[in-house]
Design a protein around this motif. Structure first.
Motif, PDB file in Angstrom:
ATOM      1  N   THR A   1     -55.632 -59.884   4.995  1.00  0.00           N
ATOM      2  CA  THR A   1     -56.302 -59.234   6.126  1.00  0.00           C
ATOM      3  C   THR A   1     -57.770 -59.623   6.191  1.00  0.00           C
ATOM      4  O   THR A   1     -58.378 -59.978   5.188  1.00  0.00           O
ATOM      5  CB  THR A   1     -56.230 -57.696   6.022  1.00  0.00           C
ATOM      6  OG1 THR A   1     -56.868 -57.315   4.816  1.00  0.00           O
ATOM      7  CG2 THR A   1     -54.817 -57.199   6.069  1.00  0.00           C
ATOM      8  N   GLU A   2     -58.301 -59.552   7.430  1.00  0.00           N
ATOM      9  CA  GLU A   2     -59.739 -59.746   7.651  1.00  0.00           C
ATOM     10  C   GLU A   2     -60.193 -58.717   8.665  1.00  0.00           C
ATOM     11  O   GLU A   2     -59.379 -58.147   9.398  1.00  0.00           O
ATOM     12  CB  GLU A   2     -59.996 -61.156   8.189  1.00  0.00           C
ATOM     13  CG  GLU A   2     -59.654 -62.236   7.185  1.00  0.00           C
ATOM     14  CD  GLU A   2     -60.382 -63.541   7.487  1.00  0.00           C
ATOM     15  OE1 GLU A   2     -61.443 -63.503   8.140  1.00  0.00           O
ATOM     16  OE2 GLU A   2     -59.859 -64.580   7.064  1.00  0.00           O
ATOM     17  N   HIS A   3     -61.528 -58.514   8.734  1.00  0.00           N
ATOM     18  CA  HIS A   3     -62.065 -57.499   9.647  1.00  0.00           C
ATOM     19  C   HIS A   3     -63.136 -58.108  10.543  1.00  0.00           C
ATOM     20  O   HIS A   3     -63.851 -59.022  10.141  1.00  0.00           O
ATOM     21  CB  HIS A   3     -62.673 -56.334   8.856  1.00  0.00           C
ATOM     22  CG  HIS A   3     -61.625 -55.548   8.130  1.00  0.00           C
ATOM     23  ND1 HIS A   3     -61.059 -54.406   8.642  1.00  0.00           N
ATOM     24  CD2 HIS A   3     -61.021 -55.783   6.950  1.00  0.00           C
ATOM     25  CE1 HIS A   3     -60.145 -53.966   7.802  1.00  0.00           C
ATOM     26  NE2 HIS A   3     -60.109 -54.781   6.752  1.00  0.00           N
ATOM     27  N   ALA A   4     -63.244 -57.587  11.760  1.00  0.00           N
ATOM     28  CA  ALA A   4     -64.322 -58.001  12.667  1.00  0.00           C
ATOM     29  C   ALA A   4     -64.634 -56.829  13.591  1.00  0.00           C
ATOM     30  O   ALA A   4     -63.848 -55.876  13.694  1.00  0.00           O
ATOM     31  CB  ALA A   4     -63.898 -59.216  13.487  1.00  0.00           C
TER      32      ALA A   4
ATOM     33  N   ALA B   1     -72.659 -58.126  16.984  1.00  0.00           N
ATOM     34  CA  ALA B   1     -71.264 -57.872  16.590  1.00  0.00           C
ATOM     35  C   ALA B   1     -70.696 -59.067  15.817  1.00  0.00           C
ATOM     36  O   ALA B   1     -71.037 -60.215  16.102  1.00  0.00           O
ATOM     37  CB  ALA B   1     -70.414 -57.605  17.829  1.00  0.00           C
ATOM     38  N   ARG B   2     -69.826 -58.764  14.841  1.00  0.00           N
ATOM     39  CA  ARG B   2     -69.089 -59.832  14.149  1.00  0.00           C
ATOM     40  C   ARG B   2     -67.859 -60.150  14.994  1.00  0.00           C
ATOM     41  O   ARG B   2     -67.011 -59.275  15.220  1.00  0.00           O
ATOM     42  CB  ARG B   2     -68.642 -59.359  12.764  1.00  0.00           C
ATOM     43  CG  ARG B   2     -69.677 -59.606  11.650  1.00  0.00           C
ATOM     44  CD  ARG B   2     -69.163 -59.082  10.338  1.00  0.00           C
ATOM     45  NE  ARG B   2     -68.687 -57.715  10.488  1.00  0.00           N
ATOM     46  CZ  ARG B   2     -67.660 -57.163   9.850  1.00  0.00           C
ATOM     47  NH1 ARG B   2     -66.976 -57.868   8.988  1.00  0.00           N
ATOM     48  NH2 ARG B   2     -67.309 -55.904  10.047  1.00  0.00           N
ATOM     49  N   VAL B   3     -67.809 -61.394  15.484  1.00  0.00           N
ATOM     50  CA  VAL B   3     -66.762 -61.746  16.455  1.00  0.00           C
ATOM     51  C   VAL B   3     -65.888 -62.872  15.914  1.00  0.00           C
ATOM     52  O   VAL B   3     -66.399 -63.859  15.379  1.00  0.00           O
ATOM     53  CB  VAL B   3     -67.397 -62.213  17.796  1.00  0.00           C
ATOM     54  CG1 VAL B   3     -66.299 -62.540  18.818  1.00  0.00           C
ATOM     55  CG2 VAL B   3     -68.349 -61.158  18.352  1.00  0.00           C
ATOM     56  N   ILE B   4     -64.585 -62.713  16.085  1.00  0.00           N
ATOM     57  CA  ILE B   4     -63.647 -63.814  15.815  1.00  0.00           C
ATOM     58  C   ILE B   4     -62.888 -64.087  17.114  1.00  0.00           C
ATOM     59  O   ILE B   4     -62.439 -63.152  17.794  1.00  0.00           O
ATOM     60  CB  ILE B   4     -62.663 -63.457  14.686  1.00  0.00           C
ATOM     61  CG1 ILE B   4     -63.435 -63.145  13.393  1.00  0.00           C
ATOM     62  CG2 ILE B   4     -61.678 -64.607  14.443  1.00  0.00           C
ATOM     63  CD1 ILE B   4     -62.554 -62.688  12.225  1.00  0.00           C
TER      64      ILE B   4
ATOM     65  N   LEU C   1     -74.526 -68.479  16.841  1.00  0.00           N
ATOM     66  CA  LEU C   1     -74.372 -67.020  16.907  1.00  0.00           C
ATOM     67  C   LEU C   1     -73.431 -66.476  15.836  1.00  0.00           C
ATOM     68  O   LEU C   1     -73.191 -65.272  15.761  1.00  0.00           O
ATOM     69  CB  LEU C   1     -73.845 -66.621  18.287  1.00  0.00           C
ATOM     70  CG  LEU C   1     -74.837 -66.777  19.432  1.00  0.00           C
ATOM     71  CD1 LEU C   1     -74.121 -66.767  20.776  1.00  0.00           C
ATOM     72  CD2 LEU C   1     -75.868 -65.654  19.384  1.00  0.00           C
ATOM     73  N   GLY C   2     -72.869 -67.349  15.020  1.00  0.00           N
ATOM     74  CA  GLY C   2     -71.979 -66.910  13.947  1.00  0.00           C
ATOM     75  C   GLY C   2     -70.613 -66.449  14.431  1.00  0.00           C
ATOM     76  O   GLY C   2     -69.932 -65.661  13.763  1.00  0.00           O
ATOM     77  N   ILE C   3     -70.196 -66.924  15.609  1.00  0.00           N
ATOM     78  CA  ILE C   3     -68.855 -66.571  16.109  1.00  0.00           C
ATOM     79  C   ILE C   3     -67.846 -67.501  15.432  1.00  0.00           C
ATOM     80  O   ILE C   3     -68.019 -68.720  15.441  1.00  0.00           O
ATOM     81  CB  ILE C   3     -68.773 -66.746  17.641  1.00  0.00           C
ATOM     82  CG1 ILE C   3     -69.755 -65.798  18.330  1.00  0.00           C
ATOM     83  CG2 ILE C   3     -67.341 -66.542  18.141  1.00  0.00           C
ATOM     84  CD1 ILE C   3     -69.942 -66.058  19.811  1.00  0.00           C
ATOM     85  N   ARG C   4     -66.818 -66.900  14.831  1.00  0.00           N
ATOM     86  CA  ARG C   4     -65.811 -67.726  14.170  1.00  0.00           C
ATOM     87  C   ARG C   4     -64.682 -68.044  15.130  1.00  0.00           C
ATOM     88  O   ARG C   4     -64.199 -67.146  15.830  1.00  0.00           O
ATOM     89  CB  ARG C   4     -65.261 -66.966  12.967  1.00  0.00           C
ATOM     90  CG  ARG C   4     -64.914 -67.911  11.823  1.00  0.00           C
ATOM     91  CD  ARG C   4     -64.510 -67.120  10.639  1.00  0.00           C
ATOM     92  NE  ARG C   4     -63.072 -67.239  10.491  1.00  0.00           N
ATOM     93  CZ  ARG C   4     -62.328 -66.346   9.868  1.00  0.00           C
ATOM     94  NH1 ARG C   4     -62.879 -65.260   9.361  1.00  0.00           N
ATOM     95  NH2 ARG C   4     -61.038 -66.527   9.743  1.00  0.00           N
ATOM     96  N   VAL C   5     -64.288 -69.306  15.180  1.00  0.00           N
ATOM     97  CA  VAL C   5     -63.158 -69.686  16.034  1.00  0.00           C
ATOM     98  C   VAL C   5     -61.960 -69.974  15.148  1.00  0.00           C
ATOM     99  O   VAL C   5     -62.058 -70.762  14.199  1.00  0.00           O
ATOM    100  CB  VAL C   5     -63.487 -70.941  16.876  1.00  0.00           C
ATOM    101  CG1 VAL C   5     -62.276 -71.360  17.708  1.00  0.00           C
ATOM    102  CG2 VAL C   5     -64.682 -70.682  17.783  1.00  0.00           C
ATOM    103  N   VAL C   6     -60.860 -69.321  15.444  1.00  0.00           N
ATOM    104  CA  VAL C   6     -59.604 -69.622  14.759  1.00  0.00           C
ATOM    105  C   VAL C   6     -58.757 -70.422  15.755  1.00  0.00           C
ATOM    106  O   VAL C   6     -58.410 -69.922  16.831  1.00  0.00           O
ATOM    107  CB  VAL C   6     -58.874 -68.328  14.342  1.00  0.00           C
ATOM    108  CG1 VAL C   6     -57.520 -68.647  13.728  1.00  0.00           C
ATOM    109  CG2 VAL C   6     -59.744 -67.519  13.387  1.00  0.00           C
TER     110      VAL C   6
END
Ligand code: FAD
Length: 451
Positions: free
Chosen positions: A6-9, A32-35, A109-114
């Protein structure tokens, strides 16, 4: 049984198109922490298969029209055909640059792309690539795709995605559908040398002010495009490069090198796990949302084409940004006002429209409606000896003639409209237009000089 990792955002965004990206960026700017999940190219339909490559093709088509006008006014040069492959290389390089800019902004901006498809696995849980992601807020921004034809022989047609895969200008083309995508792509092909027949189900641009559709039909016919109104499609047959279009009235048309289906778009709601979370659809099959883009499930939101409100890129962007402001920007009342959204059809000539059509205004305001028109020959067309006219129309309401609709067809209307849309939103009256000194000689001045 092993549980997935699991991961959280703070925000999980499903879909990296116009709406998803806009919301992700605005939320990240608020800390906000965004994925974001996107299995295909970043930028979605608009950048990769919609507005941007379409506008590139329209610009090429405008140059082709300009060449013909240039010859008519005395330039000693024969209009040449477009080197299609070379232009597509320019177009795709532009698209690639637009796409790359998202990657850079996300990194800043630290947005992670999966880079995987995601699906809801319950309220507050998204599953992608073997991992469960947990969050208080999920945004569904999965967009829409071309509606497949539901007639025998449908596989003989291409759709708008197929249009962008063409590597030459086809000689004979049938376009099924008279909505904005059909008239735009048909117009591009005609300007670049195809012989085009349009088959709208009713009339062209049936969702716009009726006169705009009629003026466009006249303009397209004037450019040698066949427009067959009220066409009920029965089936397609024939072989590649020689496809026939059959009507329910037993008529047969063709052969065509390419049949382009532009019969609407349907939302991407399958394979997103809507049932797992209990997200409801509306009667048309789009994700049902309230004025704040909340779905039927707490903490799950939807913007853009998938909620079916107004299917335009700036609408998806504005709705995505408003949602991020509400959730993370300390603006609990932020939401997009969907009234008076301006839109342009990149036909030849282009169309611009904002506010109410004449018919809608009459339905709402009855006899209080007054319509003002202007029809004139734009200077360059007139110099070239053309009889074609540009049409502008104001729909006004009440004693003080508040402008509730502003519509036009003709060169430059695509760029003219934006400023007038501001005026309409601000509640401009006809007298405000009349008090504004004209810019001469332009086409736009007719809006402030029309009687
Ligand atoms: P999209 O941009 O479609 O993005 C949705 C994304 O979600 C896609 O990238 C998709 O891969 C992804 N996705 C889907 N399922 C999943 C999943 N399970 N997990 C993760 N990701 C998923 N609009 C204008 O304003 N002006 C124009 O001139 C214009 N021209 C157009 C021309 C054409 C030919 C077309 C087809 C459209 C045009 N549009 C235009 C409309 C515009 O492209 C859309 O309104 C806009 O792209 C909608 O943005 P969106 O974010 O809702 O969806």
């Amino acid at each position: 049984m092993t549980m997935p990792p699991t991961e959280h955002a703070d925000l999980l965004v499903i879909g990296g198109g116009s709406g998803g990206i806009a919301c992700a960026i605005r939320a990240a700017r608020h800390g906000a922490r965004v994925i974001l999940f996107e299995p295909r190219e970043l930028g979605g339909t608009c950048v990769n298969r919609g507005c941007v490559p379409k506008k590139a093709m329209w610009l090429a088509a405008e140059l082709a029209e300009a060449q013909r006008i240039a010859v008519a006014v005395g330039f000693n040069s024969a209009p040449g055909a477009l080197d299609w492959k070379r232009f597509v290389a320019h177009r795709e390089a532009y698209v690639a640059r637009s796409r790359a800019s998202y990657g850079q902004r996300f990194a800043q901006l630290g947005i992670r792309v999966v880079a995987a498809a995601a699906r809801l696995a319950g309220a507050g849980v998204v599953h992608a690539d073997g991992i469960n992601y947990h969050t208080p807020h999920i945004l569904l921004a999965t967009g829409a795709r071309p509606r497949p034809l539901a007639v025998p022989g449908a596989e003989r047609a291409i759709d708008s995605d197929g249009f962008f895969a063409l590597d030459t200008c086809p000689e004979r083309v049938a376009v099924l559908g008279g909505g904005y995508i059909g008239v735009e792509l048909g117009g591009v092909l005609a300007a670049l040398g195809s012989r085009v027949s349009l088959f709208p189900r009713s009339r062209l641009l049936s969702r716009f002010d009726a006169e705009l559709g009629a003026w466009l039909t006249e303009a397209m016919r004037g450019r040698g495009i066949e427009v067959r109104e009220n066409f009920a499609l029965a089936r397609l047959d024939g072989k590649p490069g020689a496809v026939f279009v059959h009507g329910k009235d037993a008529s047969r048309h063709g052969p065509f090198d390419v049949v382009l289906a532009a019969t609407g778009r349907i939302p991407n709601v399958e394979d997103v796990g809507l049932e797992a979370a209990g997200v409801a659809l509306d009667a048309r099959g789009f994700i049902a949302t309230d004025a704040f883009e909340n779905t039927s499930v707490d903490g799950i939101h939807a913007v853009g084409d998938v909620n079916g409100k107004i299917e335009l890129t700036p609408v998806a962007i504005a709705a995505g940004r408003a949602l991020a402001e509400r959730l993370f920007g300390g603006q609990p009342d932020a939401r997009l006002d969907y009234r008076d959204v301006p839109s342009v059809v990149f036909s030849h000539p282009p169309i611009g429209s904002v506010g109410l059509s004449e018919a809608d205004a009459r339905a709402q305001h009855g006899d209080a409606v007054r319509v003002r028109h202007s029809a004139f020959k734009p200077m360059l067309w007139s110099l070239a000896g053309s009889e074609e006219r540009m049409h502008l129309k104001l729909v006004c309401v009440g004693e003080d003639e508040r402008i509730v609709g502003l519509h036009g067809i003709g060169p430059g209307i695509d760029e003219i409209l934006q400023g007038f849309a501001v005026a309409l939103r601000m509640g401009a009256r006809y007298a405000d237009f009349q008090r504004t000194v004209a810019i001469h000689p332009t086409a736009a001045e007719e809006f402030v000089t029309m009687g």
